[in-house]
Design a protein around this motif. Structure first.
Motif, PDB file in Angstrom:
ATOM      1  N   ASN A 132       2.493   1.129   6.499  1.00 17.42           N
ATOM      2  CA  ASN A 132       2.492  -0.088   5.697  1.00 17.42           C
ATOM      3  C   ASN A 132       1.054  -0.397   5.311  1.00 17.42           C
ATOM      4  O   ASN A 132       0.232  -0.712   6.176  1.00 17.42           O
ATOM      5  CB  ASN A 132       3.112  -1.241   6.503  1.00 17.42           C
ATOM      6  CG  ASN A 132       3.319  -2.486   5.671  1.00 17.42           C
ATOM      7  OD1 ASN A 132       3.082  -2.507   4.479  1.00 17.42           O
ATOM      8  ND2 ASN A 132       3.759  -3.545   6.324  1.00 17.42           N
ATOM      9  N   GLN A 133       0.751  -0.291   4.018  1.00 14.32           N
ATOM     10  CA  GLN A 133      -0.595  -0.554   3.522  1.00 14.32           C
ATOM     11  C   GLN A 133      -0.578  -1.890   2.777  1.00 14.32           C
ATOM     12  O   GLN A 133       0.112  -2.031   1.760  1.00 14.32           O
ATOM     13  CB  GLN A 133      -1.073   0.578   2.629  1.00 14.32           C
ATOM     14  CG  GLN A 133      -1.212   1.880   3.403  1.00 14.32           C
ATOM     15  CD  GLN A 133      -1.715   3.011   2.548  1.00 14.32           C
ATOM     16  OE1 GLN A 133      -1.080   3.391   1.570  1.00 14.32           O
ATOM     17  NE2 GLN A 133      -2.862   3.552   2.922  1.00 14.32           N
ATOM     18  N   VAL A 134      -1.336  -2.840   3.303  1.00 13.28           N
ATOM     19  CA  VAL A 134      -1.296  -4.221   2.827  1.00 13.28           C
ATOM     20  C   VAL A 134      -2.638  -4.606   2.226  1.00 13.28           C
ATOM     21  O   VAL A 134      -3.689  -4.221   2.738  1.00 13.28           O
ATOM     22  CB  VAL A 134      -0.981  -5.184   3.997  1.00 13.28           C
ATOM     23  CG1 VAL A 134      -0.809  -6.616   3.504  1.00 13.28           C
ATOM     24  CG2 VAL A 134       0.236  -4.730   4.779  1.00 13.28           C
ATOM     25  N   SER A 149       2.402  -5.348  -0.017  1.00 12.64           N
ATOM     26  CA  SER A 149       2.149  -4.020   0.531  1.00 12.64           C
ATOM     27  C   SER A 149       3.027  -2.970  -0.109  1.00 12.64           C
ATOM     28  O   SER A 149       4.016  -3.277  -0.771  1.00 12.64           O
ATOM     29  CB  SER A 149       2.400  -4.026   2.045  1.00 12.64           C
ATOM     30  OG  SER A 149       3.766  -4.234   2.325  1.00 12.64           O
TER      31      SER A 149
END
Length: 190
Positions: A132-134, A149
């Motif tokens: 998960n890239q936020v 994200s």
């Protein structure tokens, strides 16, 4: 090709335009409503049909205290260990496994980049890997934070393989001070 036959590219463009109008619910012979009209400055006159989202799951991810890792040329580095949690959606549910972590970078402009990597175990025992890239941009001038994200789920072949075929976007909400956890909601683009 004869002079009377339109080029194949023109036929494809017309077919795609017709399919786009039909998919947008617009009459093929009518004019586009403001919602489906191409945006000003667009390169084509095809109607704008934004993607829809559909809820896939939400996860309450339990976290340990933040560990500072020091400054870098790009900003302050830190890590937040993931200690457990639960997830649930219409087609899947289970637990968030301990052992993952959220690596964070607080840039000089105040924007935070989070890169969380962890595993979730479905009720049937299947292990899913989640990345998960936020991006969190603190609200300015009274505006709320921007917290969105992209989520990549890798599932084993079998009943959860459908997750491997989705583009997921998400939201992130802190559950502090009530509990040391964050709420992640995942939606598929449709």
């Amino acid at each position: 090709m004869s002079d009377h036959e339109p080029p194949i590219l023109a036929r494809r463009t017309l077919l795609l335009a017709g399919a786009g109008l039909a998919g947008a619910g617009l009459p093929l012979g009518g004019t586009a409503a403001a919602e489906g009209a191409p945006p000003e400055g667009a390169l084509t006159d095809l109607p704008l049909v934004p993607p829809r989202t559909e809820f896939v799951y939400e996860a309450v991810v339990e976290i340990a205290p933040l560990v500072p890792l020091g400054d870098s040329p790009l900003g302050e580095r830190r890590i937040v260990p993931i200690t457990g949690g639960r997830f649930q959606g219409p087609r899947i549910r289970g637990t968030v496994l301990p052992g993952g972590a959220d690596r964070q970078l607080v840039r000089k402009d105040g924007v935070r980049r989070l890169d969380a990597l962890y595993e979730m175990q479905a009720e049937d025992g299947a292990i899913l890997t989640v990345r998960n890239q936020v991006l969190i941009d603190p609200g300015r001038d009274g505006a709320p934070d921007y917290r969105f994200s992209t989520i990549e789920v890798t599932a084993p072949e079998g009943p959860h393989a459908w997750l491997n075929r989705l583009v997921l976007v998400g939201t992130l909400t802190s559950l502090r001070p009530a509990r040391e956890a964050v709420l992640v909601r995942a939606f598929r683009l449709a």
